[in-house]
Design an enzyme around this catalytic site. Structure first.
Site, PDB file in Angstrom:
ATOM      1  N   GLY A   1       0.647 -24.728  -9.591  1.00 34.37           N
ATOM      2  CA  GLY A   1      -0.382 -25.565  -8.954  1.00 34.37           C
ATOM      3  C   GLY A   1      -1.764 -25.452  -9.563  1.00 34.37           C
ATOM      4  O   GLY A   1      -1.951 -25.539 -10.789  1.00 34.37           O
TER       5      GLY A   1
ATOM      6  N   GLY B   1      -3.735 -22.948  -9.818  1.00 32.68           N
ATOM      7  CA  GLY B   1      -3.935 -21.757 -10.642  1.00 32.68           C
ATOM      8  C   GLY B   1      -3.474 -21.986 -12.068  1.00 32.68           C
ATOM      9  O   GLY B   1      -4.139 -21.581 -13.035  1.00 32.68           O
TER      10      GLY B   1
ATOM     11  N   LEU C   1       0.047 -10.065  -3.878  1.00 36.24           N
ATOM     12  CA  LEU C   1      -1.020  -9.821  -2.895  1.00 36.24           C
ATOM     13  C   LEU C   1      -0.491  -9.295  -1.564  1.00 36.24           C
ATOM     14  O   LEU C   1      -1.249  -8.761  -0.765  1.00 36.24           O
ATOM     15  CB  LEU C   1      -1.806 -11.119  -2.674  1.00 36.24           C
ATOM     16  CG  LEU C   1      -2.609 -11.583  -3.893  1.00 36.24           C
ATOM     17  CD1 LEU C   1      -2.995 -13.039  -3.749  1.00 36.24           C
ATOM     18  CD2 LEU C   1      -3.839 -10.712  -4.101  1.00 36.24           C
TER      19      LEU C   1
ATOM     20  N   SER D   1     -10.214 -23.469   2.185  1.00 39.14           N
ATOM     21  CA  SER D   1      -9.696 -24.810   2.479  1.00 39.14           C
ATOM     22  C   SER D   1     -10.476 -25.386   3.648  1.00 39.14           C
ATOM     23  O   SER D   1     -10.976 -24.643   4.504  1.00 39.14           O
ATOM     24  CB  SER D   1      -8.222 -24.715   2.868  1.00 39.14           C
ATOM     25  OG  SER D   1      -7.783 -25.950   3.399  1.00 39.14           O
TER      26      SER D   1
ATOM     27  N   TYR E   1       1.884 -17.255  17.842  1.00 39.05           N
ATOM     28  CA  TYR E   1       1.818 -17.678  16.438  1.00 39.05           C
ATOM     29  C   TYR E   1       1.930 -19.188  16.326  1.00 39.05           C
ATOM     30  O   TYR E   1       2.858 -19.795  16.859  1.00 39.05           O
ATOM     31  CB  TYR E   1       2.957 -17.021  15.638  1.00 39.05           C
ATOM     32  CG  TYR E   1       3.002 -17.527  14.210  1.00 39.05           C
ATOM     33  CD1 TYR E   1       2.082 -17.057  13.280  1.00 39.05           C
ATOM     34  CD2 TYR E   1       3.930 -18.485  13.804  1.00 39.05           C
ATOM     35  CE1 TYR E   1       2.088 -17.540  11.968  1.00 39.05           C
ATOM     36  CE2 TYR E   1       3.942 -18.967  12.503  1.00 39.05           C
ATOM     37  CZ  TYR E   1       3.030 -18.494  11.586  1.00 39.05           C
ATOM     38  OH  TYR E   1       3.026 -18.970  10.298  1.00 39.05           O
TER      39      TYR E   1
HETATM   40  N1  LIG Z   1      -2.988 -27.930  -2.512  1.00 38.81           N
HETATM   41  C1  LIG Z   1      -3.891 -28.237  -1.581  1.00 38.81           C
HETATM   42  O1  LIG Z   1      -3.946 -29.359  -1.075  1.00 38.81           O
HETATM   43  C2  LIG Z   1      -4.872 -27.193  -1.117  1.00 38.81           C
HETATM   44  C3  LIG Z   1      -5.825 -27.566  -0.167  1.00 38.81           C
HETATM   45  C4  LIG Z   1      -6.731 -26.618   0.271  1.00 38.81           C
HETATM   46  C5  LIG Z   1      -6.688 -25.340  -0.236  1.00 38.81           C
HETATM   47  N2  LIG Z   1      -5.747 -24.987  -1.150  1.00 38.81           N
HETATM   48  C6  LIG Z   1      -5.721 -23.598  -1.649  1.00 38.81           C
HETATM   49  O2  LIG Z   1      -5.623 -23.615  -3.055  1.00 38.81           O
HETATM   50  C7  LIG Z   1      -4.987 -22.418  -3.505  1.00 38.81           C
HETATM   51  C8  LIG Z   1      -3.931 -22.764  -4.534  1.00 38.81           C
HETATM   52  O3  LIG Z   1      -2.940 -23.546  -3.895  1.00 38.81           O
HETATM   53  P1  LIG Z   1      -1.942 -24.513  -4.678  1.00 38.81           P
HETATM   54  O4  LIG Z   1      -2.043 -25.819  -4.025  1.00 38.81           O
HETATM   55  O5  LIG Z   1      -2.131 -24.397  -6.132  1.00 38.81           O
HETATM   56  O6  LIG Z   1      -0.542 -23.868  -4.213  1.00 38.81           O
HETATM   57  P2  LIG Z   1       0.754 -23.420  -5.051  1.00 38.81           P
HETATM   58  O7  LIG Z   1       1.105 -24.429  -6.069  1.00 38.81           O
HETATM   59  O8  LIG Z   1       1.760 -23.052  -4.029  1.00 38.81           O
HETATM   60  O9  LIG Z   1       0.229 -22.123  -5.795  1.00 38.81           O
HETATM   61  C9  LIG Z   1      -0.085 -20.959  -5.069  1.00 38.81           C
HETATM   62  C10 LIG Z   1       0.152 -19.768  -5.937  1.00 38.81           C
HETATM   63  O10 LIG Z   1      -0.081 -18.588  -5.148  1.00 38.81           O
HETATM   64  C11 LIG Z   1       0.975 -17.689  -5.413  1.00 38.81           C
HETATM   65  N3  LIG Z   1       1.226 -16.728  -4.366  1.00 38.81           N
HETATM   66  C12 LIG Z   1       1.700 -16.933  -3.114  1.00 38.81           C
HETATM   67  N4  LIG Z   1       1.883 -15.765  -2.493  1.00 38.81           N
HETATM   68  C13 LIG Z   1       1.540 -14.801  -3.368  1.00 38.81           C
HETATM   69  C14 LIG Z   1       1.543 -13.387  -3.326  1.00 38.81           C
HETATM   70  N5  LIG Z   1       1.983 -12.701  -2.260  1.00 38.81           N
HETATM   71  N6  LIG Z   1       1.113 -12.704  -4.397  1.00 38.81           N
HETATM   72  C15 LIG Z   1       0.712 -13.368  -5.505  1.00 38.81           C
HETATM   73  N7  LIG Z   1       0.706 -14.697  -5.628  1.00 38.81           N
HETATM   74  C16 LIG Z   1       1.130 -15.405  -4.563  1.00 38.81           C
HETATM   75  C17 LIG Z   1       2.190 -18.588  -5.595  1.00 38.81           C
HETATM   76  O11 LIG Z   1       3.229 -17.852  -6.216  1.00 38.81           O
HETATM   77  P3  LIG Z   1       4.772 -18.116  -5.786  1.00 38.81           P
HETATM   78  O12 LIG Z   1       5.118 -19.414  -6.418  1.00 38.81           O
HETATM   79  O13 LIG Z   1       5.487 -16.937  -6.357  1.00 38.81           O
HETATM   80  O14 LIG Z   1       4.813 -18.155  -4.294  1.00 38.81           O
HETATM   81  C18 LIG Z   1       1.610 -19.690  -6.444  1.00 38.81           C
HETATM   82  O15 LIG Z   1       1.586 -19.329  -7.806  1.00 38.81           O
HETATM   83  C19 LIG Z   1      -4.455 -21.724  -2.260  1.00 38.81           C
HETATM   84  O16 LIG Z   1      -5.325 -20.672  -1.925  1.00 38.81           O
HETATM   85  C20 LIG Z   1      -4.515 -22.804  -1.193  1.00 38.81           C
HETATM   86  O17 LIG Z   1      -4.688 -22.282   0.108  1.00 38.81           O
HETATM   87  C21 LIG Z   1      -4.843 -25.886  -1.619  1.00 38.81           C
END
Ligand SMILES: NC(=O)c1ccc[n+]([C@@H]2O[C@H](COP(=O)([O-])OP(=O)(O)OC[C@H]3O[C@@H](n4cnc5c(N)ncnc54)[C@H](OP(=O)(O)O)[C@@H]3O)[C@@H](O)[C@H]2O)c1
Length: 304
Positions: free
Chosen positions: A43, A45, A87, A161, A183
């Site tokens: 994503g 990252g 994490l 977010s 929850y």
């Molecule tokens: N996408 C959106 O619309 C959106 C909106 C608001 C905020 N955000 C924020 O943006 C950030 C990136 O999100 P994204 O959309 O790129 O999501 P993503 O594609 O799911 O990427 C998230 C990354 O975090 C990793 N991760 C999850 N749990 C972890 C752990 N325990 N230790 C290490 N790494 C871990 C995942 O690894 P795995 O694949 O191994 O799980 C994945 O590489 C997040 O903080 C999210 O809350 C996203």
């Protein structure tokens, strides 16, 4: 604002909703910089890793496992250094801190990007609700363990977010950090994202050097694997809406790249969206809440 005018508008930074990570870093030479990035294997990252490397930075790309980090770093050209940092596993976070400490790298930025969202059922790690533990405690532990490695003008960038507005009424439910007393998937995600904001706010006050900064941001709404826990109809909706009404991944990575590297970014303790300053919820500016969360987080990390 209509989507079309949103797409066209830019703010005081000169960038806006539709700016991409490549656009906000165009012309920057980051070859003297070392940047630590969590969640580099998917994503936002993954795109952040690619673009920061493209601009010459050495990026320490961390992922849940060594293999994921290695694959992600091998897929980009430039100086990407893979490192495991799960994490949700304190031993993995401690090992990551130790590896960076012994590398001698000085960190020009730490981008806390990794995250999980809206787990349908309560999951816990070490007795704490898993989104709070992963999104907040994991990053709190990592960053506070590396503050002595932060460069004189180092930046801590916490990817929060707009969903922080969905936190429970109390903001942070200090008496229910386990989730056992109730929850709700979105409230728990909102709480973890409010914790991201409060962490950046309190850190901005505690940073040892006046030129250092800590800021939080909302990247936009982007179709990534973050939505994997949504019900099938929700995922299908995002699939359809994605290309029409959501940001692309390239646009979604822009705000964190801007806040981490752009010379025009001079703020500390603020919240960004679409590469510009934004206003978070009143709870996210509550200094007493931020202090209490910091002290609670220190105690949790100490006792792990
Ligand atoms: N996408 C959106 O619309 C959106 C909106 C608001 C905020 N955000 C924020 O943006 C950030 C990136 O999100 P994204 O959309 O790129 O999501 P993503 O594609 O799911 O990427 C998230 C990354 O975090 C990793 N991760 C999850 N749990 C972890 C752990 N325990 N230790 C290490 N790494 C871990 C995942 O690894 P795995 O694949 O191994 O799980 C994945 O590489 C997040 O903080 C999210 O809350 C996203």
């Amino acid at each position: 604002m209509s989507l079309l005018s949103r797409l066209k508008s830019t703010g005081p930074s000169g960038f806006g909703y539709a700016s991409s990570a490549e656009e906000v870093t165009r012309g920057l030479d980051l070859s003297a910089q070392t940047i630590l990035l969590t969640g580099c294997a998917a994503g936002l990252g993954q795109e952040t890793l690619r673009v920061l490397c493209l601009r010459g930075a050495r990026v320490i790309g961390t992922a849940r496992s060594e293999a994921q980090a290695q694959a992600a770093c091998a897929a980009v050209s430039g100086r990407a250094v893979p490192l495991a940092c799960n994490l949700a596993d304190p031993a993995s976070v401690r090992a990551c801190i130790a590896a960076i400490q012994s590398s001698g790298y000085e960190l020009d930025a730490i981008i806390c990007n990794a995250g999980i969202m809206a787990l349908p059922r309560l999951e816990q790690a070490y007795g704490y609700e898993l989104q709070f533990f992963t999104n907040h405690i994991g990053h709190f532990s990592l960053v506070t363990g590396l503050l002595d490695r932060l460069a004189v003008r180092g930046r801590v960038v916490v990817v929060s977010s707009n969903a922080h507005r969905r936190a429970p009424r109390a903001g942070i439910e200090f008496e229910n950090l386990s989730g056992d007393a109730g929850y709700q998937p979105w409230a728990a995600y909102g709480q973890s994202k409010l914790a991201n904001l409060l962490f950046a706010l309190e850190l901005s006050r505690r940073l040892p050097r006046p030129e250092q900064s800590a800021n939080a941001l909302h990247p936009g709404v982007i179709h990534t694997r973050l939505s994997r826990n949504l019900p099938a109809w929700g995922r299908a909706g995002l699939q359809v809406l994605g290309p029409l009404a959501l940001k692309s991944i390239e646009q979604g990575a822009a705000t964190q790249c801007f806040v981490a590297t752009h010379p025009r970014m001079l703020s500390n303790g603020r919240y960004f969206s679409d590469c510009n300053l934004a206003t978070p919820s009143p709870q996210a500016s509550d200094g007493a809440l931020a202090r209490r969360l910091w002290e609670t987080s220190e105690r949790i990390v100490r006792e792990l």
